[in-house]
Design an enzyme around this catalytic site. Structure first.
Site, PDB file in Angstrom:
ATOM      1  N   ARG A  95       0.855  -1.188   0.000  1.00 33.18           N
ATOM      2  CA  ARG A  95       0.000   0.000   0.000  1.00 33.18           C
ATOM      3  C   ARG A  95       0.892   1.240   0.000  1.00 33.18           C
ATOM      4  O   ARG A  95       1.643   1.473   0.945  1.00 33.18           O
ATOM      5  CB  ARG A  95      -0.919   0.004   1.230  1.00 33.18           C
ATOM      6  CG  ARG A  95      -1.850   1.197   1.206  1.00 33.18           C
ATOM      7  CD  ARG A  95      -2.641   1.381   2.479  1.00 33.18           C
ATOM      8  NE  ARG A  95      -3.263   2.707   2.424  1.00 33.18           N
ATOM      9  CZ  ARG A  95      -3.538   3.453   3.471  1.00 33.18           C
ATOM     10  NH1 ARG A  95      -3.245   3.041   4.697  1.00 33.18           N
ATOM     11  NH2 ARG A  95      -4.089   4.639   3.328  1.00 33.18           N
ATOM     12  N   HIS A 140      -3.085  10.985   0.597  1.00 31.99           N
ATOM     13  CA  HIS A 140      -2.617  10.740   1.961  1.00 31.99           C
ATOM     14  C   HIS A 140      -2.037  12.050   2.503  1.00 31.99           C
ATOM     15  O   HIS A 140      -0.842  12.164   2.747  1.00 31.99           O
ATOM     16  CB  HIS A 140      -1.579   9.613   1.984  1.00 31.99           C
ATOM     17  CG  HIS A 140      -1.395   8.988   3.334  1.00 31.99           C
ATOM     18  ND1 HIS A 140      -1.445   7.621   3.544  1.00 31.99           N
ATOM     19  CD2 HIS A 140      -1.156   9.534   4.552  1.00 31.99           C
ATOM     20  CE1 HIS A 140      -1.244   7.366   4.826  1.00 31.99           C
ATOM     21  NE2 HIS A 140      -1.057   8.517   5.455  1.00 31.99           N
ATOM     22  N   GLU A 185      -7.836   8.468   6.174  1.00 27.88           N
ATOM     23  CA  GLU A 185      -8.089   9.116   7.456  1.00 27.88           C
ATOM     24  C   GLU A 185      -8.572  10.564   7.335  1.00 27.88           C
ATOM     25  O   GLU A 185      -7.906  11.514   7.747  1.00 27.88           O
ATOM     26  CB  GLU A 185      -6.839   9.063   8.339  1.00 27.88           C
ATOM     27  CG  GLU A 185      -6.376   7.654   8.659  1.00 27.88           C
ATOM     28  CD  GLU A 185      -5.219   7.611   9.629  1.00 27.88           C
ATOM     29  OE1 GLU A 185      -4.943   6.513  10.157  1.00 27.88           O
ATOM     30  OE2 GLU A 185      -4.585   8.653   9.873  1.00 27.88           O
ATOM     31  N   ASN A 327      -8.161   1.845   9.482  1.00 24.74           N
ATOM     32  CA  ASN A 327      -6.927   2.084  10.227  1.00 24.74           C
ATOM     33  C   ASN A 327      -7.263   2.085  11.711  1.00 24.74           C
ATOM     34  O   ASN A 327      -8.145   2.830  12.149  1.00 24.74           O
ATOM     35  CB  ASN A 327      -6.297   3.436   9.866  1.00 24.74           C
ATOM     36  CG  ASN A 327      -5.681   3.445   8.484  1.00 24.74           C
ATOM     37  OD1 ASN A 327      -5.722   2.456   7.759  1.00 24.74           O
ATOM     38  ND2 ASN A 327      -5.105   4.578   8.115  1.00 24.74           N
ATOM     39  N   TYR A 329      -5.347   1.774  15.760  1.00 25.14           N
ATOM     40  CA  TYR A 329      -4.130   1.706  16.561  1.00 25.14           C
ATOM     41  C   TYR A 329      -4.400   1.497  18.050  1.00 25.14           C
ATOM     42  O   TYR A 329      -3.661   0.771  18.708  1.00 25.14           O
ATOM     43  CB  TYR A 329      -3.309   2.989  16.396  1.00 25.14           C
ATOM     44  CG  TYR A 329      -2.645   3.119  15.043  1.00 25.14           C
ATOM     45  CD1 TYR A 329      -1.358   2.634  14.827  1.00 25.14           C
ATOM     46  CD2 TYR A 329      -3.301   3.722  13.975  1.00 25.14           C
ATOM     47  CE1 TYR A 329      -0.744   2.747  13.589  1.00 25.14           C
ATOM     48  CE2 TYR A 329      -2.703   3.836  12.733  1.00 25.14           C
ATOM     49  CZ  TYR A 329      -1.421   3.351  12.548  1.00 25.14           C
ATOM     50  OH  TYR A 329      -0.817   3.460  11.311  1.00 25.14           O
ATOM     51  N   GLU A 396      -4.094  -0.053   8.063  1.00 30.75           N
ATOM     52  CA  GLU A 396      -2.967   0.355   8.913  1.00 30.75           C
ATOM     53  C   GLU A 396      -3.177  -0.188  10.318  1.00 30.75           C
ATOM     54  O   GLU A 396      -4.286  -0.171  10.847  1.00 30.75           O
ATOM     55  CB  GLU A 396      -2.826   1.885   9.027  1.00 30.75           C
ATOM     56  CG  GLU A 396      -2.220   2.580   7.841  1.00 30.75           C
ATOM     57  CD  GLU A 396      -2.040   4.076   8.082  1.00 30.75           C
ATOM     58  OE1 GLU A 396      -1.816   4.480   9.249  1.00 30.75           O
ATOM     59  OE2 GLU A 396      -2.140   4.837   7.106  1.00 30.75           O
TER      60      GLU A 396
END
Length: 500
Positions: A95, A140, A185, A327, A329, A396
């Protein structure tokens, strides 16, 4: 002795669990980077200026170490070499993101930069020649500076200019790229760029700019998706999606007000972009529309600070994704905002939720990132239940440290989060088809410069050749890709074993 027995039992449990569950045969693994964070070549061969070039060159005091992405990892000159590193790792896909300014120096499609087309063609062809699928992100966070001077994303005109840019990408690369992400995002670059001034272009338009930005981006995404659907899908046979980021929002207590605060937080942070695309009804989440309208009225505004979609726009955006790019985290605990907290207007006072992290959760090098594996599974289950179990590609997931080669804490993070992903697939029936580690190599970490490292490869930014050195996590991830299993006992011969 008891401690030794406990650790042995824990490792056995982890090992037995890992042997019980494997990733499905068609499950795919990859790694990710972003153009500004790795490419360098910031003004090479016709590339135009973008908002990160402008911010780092004129306001370097905002970057923790005063650095910039002028050279970064120098993948502009090392992309072909890097493909061999990807092949060695054994990924199914890579990616990466296109630099809008390298393709269209002024941001508009009347001037295409031949060197930008050459650069990405060579990388894409090299990936395919080595059995690696290109998984491409169109945007991005690196808006061309000339478009920012028109007002940037809060200017609704940018939606049409993005569709023009997407058309150039489809025309030049769509014969080989079959997996597209329009945006990465949205909430982060809208919030940081136009709400909190915490990333490029670093404007503070609290309570207004963030929603104008998000509104334009959703319209741009819908336009780019429908363009591919009508003009390219039949001949190119690819798919187009979007990547939305979210932590998990856990109620701070079992009280109804905290449960409501956590649900409102996820709807107004994650659902802000997921609901218009993936819900049956489309449009913004009802609670988001209601709360912002109410807050706006209380603040004396004549209309809601949240823009409205037309019925045609709702229809264009609804269903405009062939997969759900996620994504993730970390996790937060949320409670209701106490009276008098915060200065309105802002997106967080609009949400009415105060979210924070537990002090005893394992930290990383990033202040916002704590290790909370169970939150990953809860978020995947929430997506399944909220949006009728769409195909999710984890685009991600990763951990930051200071660049250690024996990066045991990163290994612990990957093993723990991937175990929760396996549970979500096998026990909860979540439709997850792929996983992407962030990141392939250490890179320019936005406002933190080079002080925080996420890579499987260590990059020496003090060496003009930018050598890449595989970390211990590289070998562990490589073993996961080869076996499609999480093995807590696995340790490469070149490193001392980690103690978990």
């Amino acid at each position: 002795m008891r401690l030794i027995l406990y650790i042995t039992t824990l490792l056995c449990a982890c090992s037995c669990y890992a042997q019980e569950y494997a990733f499905p045969p068609n499950f795919q693994f990859g790694v990710a980077t972003a153009a500004y964070q790795v490419e360098g070549g910031w003004n090479s061969s016709g590339k135009g200026e973008n908002i990160w070039d402008r911010l780092t060159h004129t306001r370097s005091e905002l970057i923790t170490d005063g650095s910039n992405g002028d050279i970064a990892c120098d993948t502009y000159n090392k992309a072909i070499e890097d493909v061999q590193l990807l092949k060695s790792l054994g990924v199914d896909f890579y990616r990466f993101s296109f630099s809008w300014s390298r393709i269209l120096p002024t941001g508009t499609a009347n001037k295409i930069n031949p060197d930008g087309i050459r650069y990405y063609n060579e990388m894409i062809d090299e990936l395919l020649a080595n059995g690696i699928k290109p998984f491409a992100t169109m945007y991005h966070w690196d808006l061309p500076q000339p478009l920012q001077e028109l007002g940037g994303w809060p200017n609704s005109v940018i939606a049409d200019l993005f569709a023009d840019y997407a058309n150039v990408l489809y025309e030049n690369f769509g014969d080989r790229i079959k997996d597209w992400i329009t945006f990465n995002e949205v909430g982060v670059f809208c919030g940081g760029g136009y709400e909190s001034a915490s990333m490029a272009p670093a404007y503070n338009g609290a309570g207004f700019g963030v929603y104008l930005c998000g509104h334009t981006v959703l319209r741009a995404h819908g336009k780019a998706y429908r363009l591919y659907e009508s003009k390219y899908k039949a001949s190119q046979g690819g798919r187009v999606g979007i990547t939305i980021d979210s932590g998990w929002y856990e109620p701070a207590s079992e009280s109804p007000v905290d449960i409501e605060a956590a649900e409102t937080a996820i709807q107004m942070g994650f659902g802000w972009f997921a609901h218009p695309i993936f819900s049956t009804d489309g449009d913004y989440p009802p609670v988001m529309k209601q709360r912002i309208a109410q807050k706006s009225a209380e603040e004396g505004f004549s209309r809601s600070r949240l823009p409205e979609f037309t019925s045609e726009e709702i229809a264009e955006i609804r269903g405009s994704s062939d997969f759900f790019g996620l994504n993730h985290y970390t996790t937060n605990r949320c409670t209701i905002i106490p009276d008098g907290w915060g200065t309105p207007p802002s997106q967080w006072t609009d949400a009415g939720a105060l979210c924070s992290q537990d002090a005893d959760w394992e930290p990383s090098a990033s202040s916002w990132l704590k290790v909370v594996p169970w939150g990953f599974r809860k978020l995947l289950v929430w997506i399944k239940n909220e949006y009728n179990n769409p195909e999710v590609v984890v685009t991600e997931n990763g951990f930051s440290d200071r660049g250690e080669l024996r990066d045991c804490r990163r290994i612990n993070y990957y093993n723990s989060y991937l175990e929760q992903l396996l549970k979500a697939i096998h026990e909860d029936g979540c439709n997850v088809s792929g996983y992407t580690a962030w990141s392939f190599m250490d890179n320019f970490e936005w406002m933190r410069g080079f002080t925080e490292r996420f890579g499987l490869y260590y990059v020496d930014f003090n060496d003009p050749n930018r050598p890449r050195t595989p970390k211990m996590s590289y070998y562990v991830y490589k073993n996961i890709l080869a076996t499609k299993r999480v093995d807590w006992k696995y340790s490469p011969d070149s490193f001392d074993e980690c103690e978990f």
